[in-house]
Design an enzyme around this catalytic site. Sequence first.
Site, mmCIF file in Angstrom:
data_model
loop_
_atom_site.group_PDB
_atom_site.id
_atom_site.type_symbol
_atom_site.label_atom_id
_atom_site.label_comp_id
_atom_site.label_asym_id
_atom_site.label_seq_id
_atom_site.Cartn_x
_atom_site.Cartn_y
_atom_site.Cartn_z
ATOM 1 C CD1 TRP A 50 -2.191 -2.073 2.041
ATOM 2 C CD2 TRP A 50 -2.988 -1.281 0.111
ATOM 3 N NE1 TRP A 50 -3.234 -2.876 1.648
ATOM 4 C CE2 TRP A 50 -3.740 -2.415 0.484
ATOM 5 C CE3 TRP A 50 -3.302 -0.610 -1.077
ATOM 6 C CZ2 TRP A 50 -4.794 -2.894 -0.305
ATOM 7 C CZ3 TRP A 50 -4.353 -1.089 -1.850
ATOM 8 C CH2 TRP A 50 -5.079 -2.216 -1.464
ATOM 9 C CG ASP A 76 -2.940 4.011 4.567
ATOM 10 O OD1 ASP A 76 -3.967 3.836 5.245
ATOM 11 O OD2 ASP A 76 -2.715 3.412 3.487
ATOM 12 C CE LYS A 129 -8.562 -2.910 4.303
ATOM 13 N NZ LYS A 129 -7.627 -2.031 3.649
HETATM 14 C C1 LIG Z 1 -7.026 -1.591 2.370
HETATM 15 C C2 LIG Z 1 -5.966 -0.583 2.422
HETATM 16 C C3 LIG Z 1 -5.864 0.451 1.468
HETATM 17 C C4 LIG Z 1 -6.781 0.535 0.263
HETATM 18 O O1 LIG Z 1 -8.024 0.880 0.640
HETATM 19 P P1 LIG Z 1 -9.239 1.063 -0.395
HETATM 20 O O2 LIG Z 1 -10.306 1.586 0.503
HETATM 21 O O3 LIG Z 1 -9.546 -0.295 -0.974
HETATM 22 O O4 LIG Z 1 -8.822 2.022 -1.420
HETATM 23 C C5 LIG Z 1 -4.885 1.388 1.635
HETATM 24 N N1 LIG Z 1 -4.027 1.336 2.658
HETATM 25 C C6 LIG Z 1 -4.082 0.361 3.594
HETATM 26 C C7 LIG Z 1 -3.100 0.336 4.707
HETATM 27 C C8 LIG Z 1 -5.051 -0.638 3.496
HETATM 28 O O5 LIG Z 1 -5.106 -1.602 4.415
#
Ligand SMILES: *Cc1c(COP(=O)(O)O)cnc(C)c1O
Length: 360
Positions: free
Chosen positions: A102, A172, A196
């Site tokens: 990511w 993030d 998540k």
């Molecule tokens: C799942 C995830 C993403 C991507 O998220 P989307 O909502 O599918 O765009 C980005 N960064 C991390 C750390 C993730 O776990």
Amino acid sequence: MKRAFNFSAGPSMLPLDVIEKVAAELTDYNGCGESVMEMSHRSAEFKQILKDAEADLRDLMSIPDNYKVLFLQGGGTLQFSMVPLNLMTGSKKADYIVGGSWAKKAAKEAAKFGDVKVVASSEDDNFTYIPKVDKSQIRPDADYVHITYNNTIYGTHYAEVPDVGDVTLVADMSSCILSENIDVSKFGLIYAGAQKNIGPAGMTLVIVREDLLGKAPADIPIYLDYQIHADNDSSYNTPPCFAIYVAGEVFKKIKREGGVEVLLKANVEKAKMLYDYIDGSGFYKCPVAKEDRSLMNVVFVTGNGDLDKKFVSQAKEKGLHNLGGHRSIGGMRASIYNAMPKEGVEALIDFMEEFRKENA
Ligand SMILES: *Cc1c(COP(=O)(O)O)cnc(C)c1O
């Protein structure tokens, strides 16, 4: 009613009592005669839902007053673009610490808009650790440093907030938000997709310090400018109403049950049970450096790809769903977010032991 223990990395389990409350209110929210799914985002009812969700989140995370809370769409992925479009506007330099796929995607996207430097990466060792950075490695004139606080795919996590000197830190936190106490004031911006650890897919949370707003060039698409969302209380256009409502119910539940501190304690306990079992099993292995292990995503392998596949399919038959590792790396991954009860981890460990006895 059948409820599996769902170890999916996202979308993932939600607390059952929240789902039940949402179900009970699904056709008639609070006696107003409308479902939240049908409700105008300009209605008094929805405005209250939005207001409460923000207030509860501010309370849970002790978000300082000089930060805006935005409920947006586009997932974590759109933030890979919005962050540089809004913040990489001074020196047009940004430094990225790459601890997983990511982060790599975030850096690649940002490189479309300016001078991106990957100052550290753990790709050389399959992202099995968090790359350590000394602040002398950070370009002092960088507009920001970007980190992925919890690497969902590889099961690594920052044990502490890295020291990046005076440079703005952007994180993030898609897969660890609300799983632990975070000192928001150490960050310029935090973002997280909801699916998540917060609620259903469709909403992305952005927490941004006010002085970072208003720096986007006028020619970017209007939706991508944080300022517009901040000025309009996340309702410049139609926000993801239903996802915000469910997230708000999750926030209320966390508050009712004692806050993030209580969740952290439970998360530490759940993760410790699982890692201790894996490390002591002599059969399963967690490839992640001990000091960098995630509380949320526990990655493990048997060392035999066919056996791993058998594990995942047999687990499914026992009501332990979605234990396959990310499609890019295989093996197993148990995502044990806030909503995964301790009983789910116990059931997983019981199954792991049974499987070990049959296959060792
Ligand atoms: C799942 C995830 C993403 C991507 O998220 P989307 O909502 O599918 O765009 C980005 N960064 C991390 C750390 C993730 O776990």
